[in-house]
Structures are given as structure tokens and as C-alpha cells.
Design a protein around this motif. Sequence first.
Motif, PDB file in Angstrom:
ATOM      1  N   LEU A  63     -21.214 -16.655  -6.250  1.00 24.68           N
ATOM      2  CA  LEU A  63     -20.999 -16.932  -4.911  1.00 24.68           C
ATOM      3  C   LEU A  63     -21.793 -15.901  -3.963  1.00 24.68           C
ATOM      4  O   LEU A  63     -22.472 -16.032  -3.213  1.00 24.68           O
ATOM      5  N   ALA A  64     -21.596 -14.579  -4.771  1.00 24.15           N
ATOM      6  CA  ALA A  64     -22.329 -13.429  -3.938  1.00 24.15           C
ATOM      7  C   ALA A  64     -23.773 -13.537  -3.598  1.00 24.15           C
ATOM      8  O   ALA A  64     -24.310 -13.181  -2.612  1.00 24.15           O
ATOM      9  N   GLN A  65     -24.425 -14.200  -4.442  1.00 20.35           N
ATOM     10  CA  GLN A  65     -25.995 -14.594  -4.745  1.00 20.35           C
ATOM     11  C   GLN A  65     -26.174 -15.404  -3.507  1.00 20.35           C
ATOM     12  O   GLN A  65     -26.855 -15.148  -2.633  1.00 20.35           O
ATOM     13  N   ASP A  66     -25.333 -16.557  -3.254  1.00 19.14           N
ATOM     14  CA  ASP A  66     -25.563 -17.648  -2.351  1.00 19.14           C
ATOM     15  C   ASP A  66     -25.301 -16.806  -0.930  1.00 19.14           C
ATOM     16  O   ASP A  66     -25.992 -17.082   0.050  1.00 19.14           O
ATOM     17  N   VAL A  67     -24.200 -16.022  -0.880  1.00 22.37           N
ATOM     18  CA  VAL A  67     -23.815 -15.571   0.426  1.00 22.37           C
ATOM     19  C   VAL A  67     -24.867 -14.541   0.880  1.00 22.37           C
ATOM     20  O   VAL A  67     -25.384 -14.553   2.069  1.00 22.37           O
TER      21      VAL A  67
ATOM     22  N   LEU B 273     -15.741 -23.483   2.787  1.00 18.46           N
ATOM     23  CA  LEU B 273     -14.708 -22.539   2.541  1.00 18.46           C
ATOM     24  C   LEU B 273     -13.967 -22.150   3.572  1.00 18.46           C
ATOM     25  O   LEU B 273     -14.545 -21.655   4.559  1.00 18.46           O
ATOM     26  N   SER B 274     -12.613 -22.015   3.485  1.00 23.33           N
ATOM     27  CA  SER B 274     -11.897 -21.415   4.663  1.00 23.33           C
ATOM     28  C   SER B 274     -12.002 -19.756   4.364  1.00 23.33           C
ATOM     29  O   SER B 274     -12.545 -19.429   3.273  1.00 23.33           O
ATOM     30  N   GLU B 275     -11.788 -18.933   5.467  1.00 19.76           N
ATOM     31  CA  GLU B 275     -11.763 -17.707   5.407  1.00 19.76           C
ATOM     32  C   GLU B 275     -10.939 -17.178   4.283  1.00 19.76           C
ATOM     33  O   GLU B 275     -11.461 -16.215   3.659  1.00 19.76           O
ATOM     34  N   ARG B 276      -9.823 -17.529   4.060  1.00 15.80           N
ATOM     35  CA  ARG B 276      -9.215 -17.169   2.963  1.00 15.80           C
ATOM     36  C   ARG B 276      -9.586 -17.523   1.673  1.00 15.80           C
ATOM     37  O   ARG B 276      -9.513 -16.480   0.827  1.00 15.80           O
TER      38      ARG B 276
ATOM     39  N   ALA C   7     -13.625 -11.509  -3.697  1.00 20.16           N
ATOM     40  CA  ALA C   7     -12.828 -10.446  -4.193  1.00 20.16           C
ATOM     41  C   ALA C   7     -12.782 -10.977  -5.812  1.00 20.16           C
ATOM     42  O   ALA C   7     -12.864  -9.770  -6.605  1.00 20.16           O
ATOM     43  N   ALA C   8     -12.694 -11.746  -6.141  1.00 21.87           N
ATOM     44  CA  ALA C   8     -12.823 -12.103  -7.725  1.00 21.87           C
ATOM     45  C   ALA C   8     -14.029 -11.947  -8.201  1.00 21.87           C
ATOM     46  O   ALA C   8     -14.033 -11.476  -9.467  1.00 21.87           O
TER      47      ALA C   8
END
Length: 308
Positions: free
Chosen positions: A216-220, A243-246, A253-254
Motif C-alpha cells: 500500500l505504501a508504494q501506491d500511496v 478506503l475510509s480514514e480508519r 500502520a500494519a
Amino acid sequence: MTLLPAPAATGWDFPRSAAGVALLVEYAGARGVAADRVLLGTGLRAEDLGGEVTAAQELRVVRTLHGLLGEVGCDVGQRYRAATFGAFGFALLASRTVLDAMVVALRFIDLSYAFAIPRAALEGDRVVVTLDGAELPADVRRFLVERDASAVRTVLDSLVPGGVGAELTTDDGVARLEFAADQLDRPLPERSPERLELAARMCEDVVDGRRARTGLAQDVRVLITQRLPEGAPMLEVAAALALSERQFRRRLAAEGVGYRLLLDEVRSSLAHALHAGRATMPVAEVAARLGYADAAAYLHARRRWLDR
């Protein structure tokens, strides 16, 4: 018998140049389909196709194109040329032989637009390149395999006069390219050790940045870059990922990272690139490109990066 190293990427979910999406938009335009229709749902605009996109964004364009025009993957693939791939393509053209160009291609395969990742092997006196679409979404599997295989054949044949004579067959989501093994030793007319070294160095700079993060971090990081002029609000990036904020915070975080850190990484990397350019860019302009309200906010952030 394995002939060449395994490709650097085994899956298709990696960021890629927006030039690949631009080519799809151009193809659609030639068939009478407007750019905004092809890009619907991606968050992209035709005038913004100069940076990077996520695999999901390109996949959305492919699905739209497939829905509108059908199984045109082979036709699309024939439009790719080595130069289509920027520094990656220039490295192919500057290679000494066909074999060397294939080694470069596998080394930097995540600088291509491939979804069906090619693998090459020697079978007797034939080179066999296989593109297996088993891991691709079923609805566009045929389109993607045929597009990617057709692109590989077109680029291969463009390396040397008359081509390498690659024969392409497809069956049930798998494509095979075959050509005589003696073609591997053919010298490339544009070979140049100096240009190859320069192009390979440029490729390494790009892939080092892309491979620094995964998942996910890569796409972000890609989505942040696309939204920097507007400040890249976290909720907009989360919404782009459905995705929701939560959910967004929990998934980052994961992976052991926070949104603020990714935003800083993107900004500091781009700031370095802007300041490293030949022409001196005013601080205020750099600040605006990075999404800061003013130069003072940018300079404060820059001091924070340097203090780390």
C-alpha cells in the motif's frame, strides 16, 4: 534450461510511468473515444499524464478500453516502441547484442508497463519467452496478455534490422514468443557502452525509489505525487484507494509507516530533484510544486528533513 535471469518483478502490481496510460488514451482517441471517458474513475486527467500512475489506475483504463472496444490488446501492443519506455527503452537500444538487451529488460522489467511478466528460456536451438496471465484479472486477462506479448515482439523486432523473426502464439491466457537462438548474438546498430551506462544509471535511480516501498505504501507515494500541488490531503488519497480514514491508517500502520512520513519522503525526494536541475528554480515555485502554502512553510520542512 534457464537462459536468462528471472525478471526483477514477479507480480504486476508496481507503479509505472503515466506514458503507458497516455498511449492507451491516444489509441482510444484514434478509435473515436474521448480521453475523459477512458480516464473515468482513475482520478487522472489527460493533461496530467507526465508522472507515475499506480497499476490499479492503468488497470482501470484497460478495463474501460476493453469494455468499449473489445479484444484489441494485440493491436495496442503493436504501438509500443523501445523509445516508448524512456530511459528503459534507451538502455535496450544501447545494448551490445539482442541477448544483452533482454538481460537489461528483465533487470528493469518494473520500468515497463507489463502486467504479464515475461520469462525467457532456451529450448534446444530456440529462445522461448513465456507470458502467463494466470495471476491477472480474468475479465481483462486476454487483453493484457495479448497486449504485452505483442509489445515484447514489436520491441524485440525493432532492435535489429529485419527483426529477430519472433513467432507469437496465444492460448488460454498464455502467450509464447519463439525465435532462433542464434539471433541472441546479433549486434544492435545503436549499441553504445557510454549511452548504456548513462541510461542504466537513470533506470537504477528510478527503480531504487520505486522499490524503496512495497504494498500500500508504494501506491500511496504515487497518489501523493499526483496530488502534491493541492497539498495531497490524506482523505483524498484514502478515497482514491476506496478506503475510509480508519482503514487507511490501520493498513499503513500494519506496514510500519505513517502518512506524514510518506508525504515527507515524496516531498524531500522531489525537492532534491528540483534543486539538482541545471536551472535554478525560485524557492517559491518549488514550494508551490510541493504543495506548500508559501516558501516559509517549505523552508521549515526542508530544515526538518536535513535534521533527521
